[in-house]
Design an enzyme around this catalytic site. Structure first.
Site, mmCIF file in Angstrom:
data_model
loop_
_atom_site.group_PDB
_atom_site.id
_atom_site.type_symbol
_atom_site.label_atom_id
_atom_site.label_comp_id
_atom_site.label_asym_id
_atom_site.label_seq_id
_atom_site.Cartn_x
_atom_site.Cartn_y
_atom_site.Cartn_z
ATOM 1 N N SER A 104 0.784 -1.240 0.000
ATOM 2 C CA SER A 104 0.000 0.000 0.000
ATOM 3 C C SER A 104 0.809 1.279 0.000
ATOM 4 C CB SER A 104 -0.953 0.019 1.189
ATOM 5 O OG SER A 104 -2.004 -0.866 0.948
ATOM 6 N N TYR A 201 -10.700 1.826 5.997
ATOM 7 C CA TYR A 201 -9.660 1.499 5.017
ATOM 8 C C TYR A 201 -10.168 0.480 4.003
ATOM 9 C CZ TYR A 201 -4.914 0.525 3.383
ATOM 10 O OH TYR A 201 -3.778 0.397 2.622
ATOM 11 N N GLY A 344 2.792 -0.819 4.182
ATOM 12 C CA GLY A 344 2.372 -1.733 3.122
ATOM 13 C C GLY A 344 2.383 -3.175 3.587
HETATM 14 C C1 REX Z 1 -4.084 -8.086 1.916
HETATM 15 C C2 REX Z 1 -3.934 -9.382 2.638
HETATM 16 C C3 REX Z 1 -3.573 -6.910 2.720
HETATM 17 C C4 REX Z 1 -2.520 -9.737 3.008
HETATM 18 C C5 REX Z 1 -3.860 -5.567 2.056
HETATM 19 N N1 REX Z 1 -2.797 -4.946 1.534
HETATM 20 O O1 REX Z 1 -4.969 -5.082 2.028
HETATM 21 C C6 REX Z 1 -2.821 -3.592 1.058
HETATM 22 C C7 REX Z 1 -1.934 -2.859 2.045
HETATM 23 C C8 REX Z 1 -2.351 -3.513 -0.358
HETATM 24 O O2 REX Z 1 -0.741 -2.791 1.921
HETATM 25 N N2 REX Z 1 -2.559 -2.524 3.176
HETATM 26 C C9 REX Z 1 -1.897 -2.323 4.437
HETATM 27 C C10 REX Z 1 -2.340 -11.077 3.706
HETATM 28 C C11 REX Z 1 -2.838 -2.659 5.594
HETATM 29 C C12 REX Z 1 -1.424 -0.939 4.715
HETATM 30 O O3 REX Z 1 -1.983 0.042 4.256
HETATM 31 O O4 REX Z 1 -0.462 -0.869 5.484
HETATM 32 N N3 REX Z 1 -3.297 -11.293 4.757
HETATM 33 C C13 REX Z 1 -0.920 -11.072 4.259
HETATM 34 C C14 REX Z 1 -4.109 -12.357 4.788
HETATM 35 C C15 REX Z 1 -5.015 -12.423 6.003
HETATM 36 O O5 REX Z 1 -4.131 -13.181 3.931
HETATM 37 N N4 REX Z 1 -5.786 -13.598 6.050
HETATM 38 O O6 REX Z 1 -0.749 -10.738 5.436
HETATM 39 O O7 REX Z 1 -0.012 -11.339 3.466
#
Ligand code: REX
Length: 411
Positions: A104, A201, A344
């Site tokens: 992200s 979010y 991210g």
């Molecule tokens: C997706 C799942 C996480 C990851 C997500 N990522 O929404 C966006 C991002 C692109 O970076 N957001 C974060 C997976 C929160 C931000 O803004 O910091 N999780 C993992 C799962 C959970 O599969 N069951 O942790 O790799």
């Protein structure tokens, strides 16, 4: 301020500038306590506590990351720290020149492109999204600003997609989605809030930002990142190659933790990241992230008006001093310093990329794991030592210990 004190403050600033810029003026130092007679002279930025940073990287490893690394850039130069490996098979050590998936943090890149388009008069922050792409959203009240502040109410389709971490990931690892398909996944879910009412979010917001960029410019998002950000800033290790699955050049391999405790890590390096695209599919390295965040904060990418808009934040977590602006987070640190940037999470990679508001200090940290929130929290522990420096408590603690030792009952 009385004239004499103002002169003192000014001369301190001038002296700081004359000694070669090593002493910095931080506009975001902790405010003096009310009623204090302390002069408002410029406070030099604390040197980063790289030992503290290294301890936080070790802590991320202790919580399950195969490796971690950090890079600080400030008035006194660049400092880096690494821990563990970037490849569990070859055993290659973590390397701060290596590329990785920034998740992200890509949202800040997308935001910059869109805000440049606002600067150019091609889109308006408080106009409905539907004015620019007629009929795109089911609610004419959703504005461009609502997308950038996560206040649209568009549900995050990734919650269901990755409810089961490894099967969810494997199901989309090689998928290529269109933006419309991702938006449809979101629109198939109930909306979370009325437009503008609350921060929630959602990756869907930045999928729509990508759609807006393509509609308004008539060009792919990749091209706009390239011509507006990567090229002008010389970010040679930053790319957006969706839907290619590999990371070219020297890179970090990412390892996803399965939901089952003790389960084998899944090498998640190769994937399209099509589920995120303009919400999270950029690849970069620590030096480029430092350059990007510093340049952004120094006003090299946006007009002062757009910088004001981007850095106008609302609280998202009051207890922890967390805020969100337009595709940009603000963290208020314990020493009073405010840093702007983004976090991210993409399978196998956790990232933090932040800079001070004056852009003089920037910092990036990454660990090659995910779905392990303890490791992410530990990695986030790099920010305090990086921007606040050594904890001033050590001297005080020693003094207190000495005083305690002198107490009659301890003699
Ligand atoms: C997706 C799942 C996480 C990851 C997500 N990522 O929404 C966006 C991002 C692109 O970076 N957001 C974060 C997976 C929160 C931000 O803004 O910091 N999780 C993992 C799962 C959970 O599969 N069951 O942790 O790799």
């Amino acid at each position: 301020m009385p004239l004499r004190r103002r002169r003192l403050a000014v001369s301190a600033t001038v002296i700081a500038a004359l000694v070669g810029g090593a002493a910095t003026t931080s506009a975001y130092a902790a405010p003096a306590p009310a009623g204090s007679a302390a002069p408002t002279a410029a406070v030099p930025s604390p040197a980063p506590d790289m030992e503290g940073v290294a301890q936080a990287l070790d802590a991320a490893m202790a919580k399950g990351a195969p490796g971690a690394m950090a890079r600080f850039s400030g008035p006194d130069g660049v400092r880096t720290r690494t821990a563990g490996v970037r490849d569990r098979v070859s055993g290659a050590a973590m390397d701060t020149k290596a590329r990785f998936r920034i998740g992200s943090v890509s949202k800040t890149f997308s935001s910059v492109v869109l805000l440049q388009l606002v600067d150019e008069g091609k889109v308006e922050l408080d106009a409905p999204v539907n004015r620019f792409v007629p009929g795109l959203l089911p609610d004419d009240r959703i504005t461009v600003r609502h997308l950038l502040t996560h206040r649209s109410g568009l549900a995050d389709y990734t919650d269901a997609m990755f409810e089961q971490t490894v099967p969810g990931f494997e199901a989309v690892r090689n998928r290529v989605f269109s933006y419309q398909e991702l938006l449809d996944l979101s629109l198939g879910l109930p909306r979370t809030t009325e437009p503008g009412v609350a921060y929630k979010y959602s990756n869907a917001n930045f999928v729509v930002v990508g759609m807006l960029i393509e509609q308004i410019t008539g060009r792919p998002v990749a091209r706009e990142y390239e011509r507006r950000i990567f090229k002008p800033l010389g970010l040679r290790n930053t790319s957006y190659v969706h839907p290619e699955t590999g990371i070219k050049g020297l890179h970090v391999r990412g390892y996803l933790h399965p939901d089952e405790a003790g389960g084998a890590l899944v090498d998640s390096t190769e994937q399209t990241v099509s589920w995120a695209q303009s919400a999270g599919a950029v690849v970069s390295n620590p030096a480029d992230l430092n350059t990007f965040m510093s340049a952004l904060m120094r006003g090299r990418l946006l007009s002062p008006r757009m910088m004001d808009a981007m850095t106008t934040v609302s609280p998202t977590d009051v207890a922890n001093g967390r805020h969100y602006g337009l595709g940009l987070r603000r963290y208020d640190l314990s020493c009073g310093t405010q840093v702007y940037g983004h976090t991210g999470t993409v399978q196998g990679f956790y990232t933090y990329a932040f800079a001070t508001r004056d852009g003089r200090r920037s910092f990036a940290a990454t660990a090659n794991t995910s779905n392990k929130s303890d490791a992410n929290t530990a990695l986030g522990g790099t920010l305090e030592p990086a921007f606040c420096g050594k904890k001033a408590t050590t001297a005080r603690t020693l003094k207190t210990r000495k005083a305690e030792a002198d107490l009659p009952e301890n003699r």
